[in-house]
Design an enzyme around this catalytic site. Sequence first.
Site, PDB file in Angstrom:
ATOM      1  CB  SER A 247      -0.808  -0.173   0.915  1.00 37.55           C
ATOM      2  OG  SER A 247      -0.262  -0.248   2.325  1.00 37.55           O
TER       3      SER A 247
ATOM      4  CG  HIS B  82      -0.549  12.811   2.275  1.00 36.96           C
ATOM      5  ND1 HIS B  82      -2.099  12.966   1.941  1.00 36.96           N
ATOM      6  CD2 HIS B  82      -0.798  12.232   2.867  1.00 36.96           C
ATOM      7  CE1 HIS B  82      -2.694  12.054   2.443  1.00 36.96           C
ATOM      8  NE2 HIS B  82      -2.095  11.634   2.978  1.00 36.96           N
TER       9      HIS B  82
ATOM     10  CG  HIS C  19      -4.667   5.390  -2.136  1.00 43.45           C
ATOM     11  ND1 HIS C  19      -5.972   4.247  -3.360  1.00 43.45           N
ATOM     12  CD2 HIS C  19      -4.733   4.398  -0.931  1.00 43.45           C
ATOM     13  CE1 HIS C  19      -6.199   2.981  -1.935  1.00 43.45           C
ATOM     14  NE2 HIS C  19      -5.345   3.122  -1.063  1.00 43.45           N
TER      15      HIS C  19
ATOM     16  CG  ASN D 137      -4.807  -0.997  -2.533  1.00 44.91           C
ATOM     17  OD1 ASN D 137      -5.098  -2.113  -2.311  1.00 44.91           O
ATOM     18  ND2 ASN D 137      -5.260   0.149  -2.366  1.00 44.91           N
ATOM     19  CB  THR D 138      -1.514  -4.726  -6.011  1.00 44.43           C
ATOM     20  OG1 THR D 138      -0.085  -4.599  -5.024  1.00 44.43           O
ATOM     21  CG2 THR D 138      -2.244  -3.843  -6.983  1.00 44.43           C
ATOM     22  NE  ARG D 139      -7.516  -5.692  -0.824  1.00 47.09           N
ATOM     23  CZ  ARG D 139      -7.482  -4.691  -1.610  1.00 47.09           C
ATOM     24  NH1 ARG D 139      -6.963  -3.711  -1.690  1.00 47.09           N
ATOM     25  NH2 ARG D 139      -9.031  -4.254  -1.546  1.00 47.09           N
TER      26      ARG D 139
ATOM     27  CG  HIS E  74      -8.557   7.768 -15.570  1.00 45.83           C
ATOM     28  ND1 HIS E  74      -9.424   7.322 -15.546  1.00 45.83           N
ATOM     29  CD2 HIS E  74      -8.819   8.957 -14.618  1.00 45.83           C
ATOM     30  CE1 HIS E  74      -9.891   7.445 -13.619  1.00 45.83           C
ATOM     31  NE2 HIS E  74      -9.714   8.378 -13.912  1.00 45.83           N
TER      32      HIS E  74
ATOM     33  CG  HIS F 105     -19.667  12.094   4.892  1.00 45.55           C
ATOM     34  ND1 HIS F 105     -19.156  10.775   4.643  1.00 45.55           N
ATOM     35  CD2 HIS F 105     -19.029  12.786   6.075  1.00 45.55           C
ATOM     36  CE1 HIS F 105     -17.826  11.340   4.745  1.00 45.55           C
ATOM     37  NE2 HIS F 105     -18.119  13.079   5.624  1.00 45.55           N
TER      38      HIS F 105
END
Length: 279
Positions: free
Chosen positions: A102, A106, A116, A118-120, A149, A179
């Site tokens: 991950s 910033h 950001h 991540n791969t898992r 993209h 929210h």
Amino acid sequence: MNIENKEITSSWFTNLRDLLCKEFEKIEEEYAQTKGLKPAKFVRSSWQRNGGGGGVMSLMKGAVFEKVGVNISTVFGKISSEFRNEIPGAELDGKFFATGISLVAHLKSPLIPAMHFNTRYIETSKSWFGGGGDLTPFYPEKNETVKFHAAFKEACDKYDSSYYPKFKKQCDEYFYLKHRKEPRGVGGIFYDYLNNGNFEQDFAFTQDVGKALLSVYPEIVRSKLFLPWTAEQKEYQLIRRGRYVEFNLLYDRGTKFGLMTDGNVEAILMSLPPEVKFN
């Protein structure tokens, strides 16, 4: 659980970590040389999980990257009974294996997007890959968004023409602050529970997603490395970073999974920005 699959996936995530850290340190060096500064370097710290496994956290705070963290981890054991129904395939005995990488960046400059990635790879009684990458500019530019993209689309199209539109849509839906009724950034791709019955192909795709990130994000950073910015722009960046905090604490699956499996809290919360303002 397949031992060979565990070893080769874990090895790849470590290799990708090394490539990313090397590239980010190179960017710091390029900037530091022109400014007469001492270039920042990653500091690594290892951690062990009580139930099995552990990881390595690599953190750099520099003149370009205000805070960039690259975590790798390989953990295994049993998920506590209250969380088993939330992880596919863990319902019966709770056994799991998870390895991954991950990354959250910033930047000091408010003109350079946060990123950001991540791969898992996860095994329970089932197995799957997941991950993706997304871009969060504070001052979005169409060409930059298109370039980001396009890198992931190229990786997706090698395997299945349906991947990119599907994973882009999933990214847009996932990185949405319900929210506030607003997206976190300009998206990218996001996939989870990927298992087409062909481990080699799914693993190759996940590797290419990492290579796509490695090719495009450093280019974006370098393109704005020496652009001047104002105090007002920095203030806006700090306020918008609050959205990053809100998402990661309220919705992020990786944060939830890490806490459910007794992961390292510092590594889990590494994604939070170093400075933020809530007005």
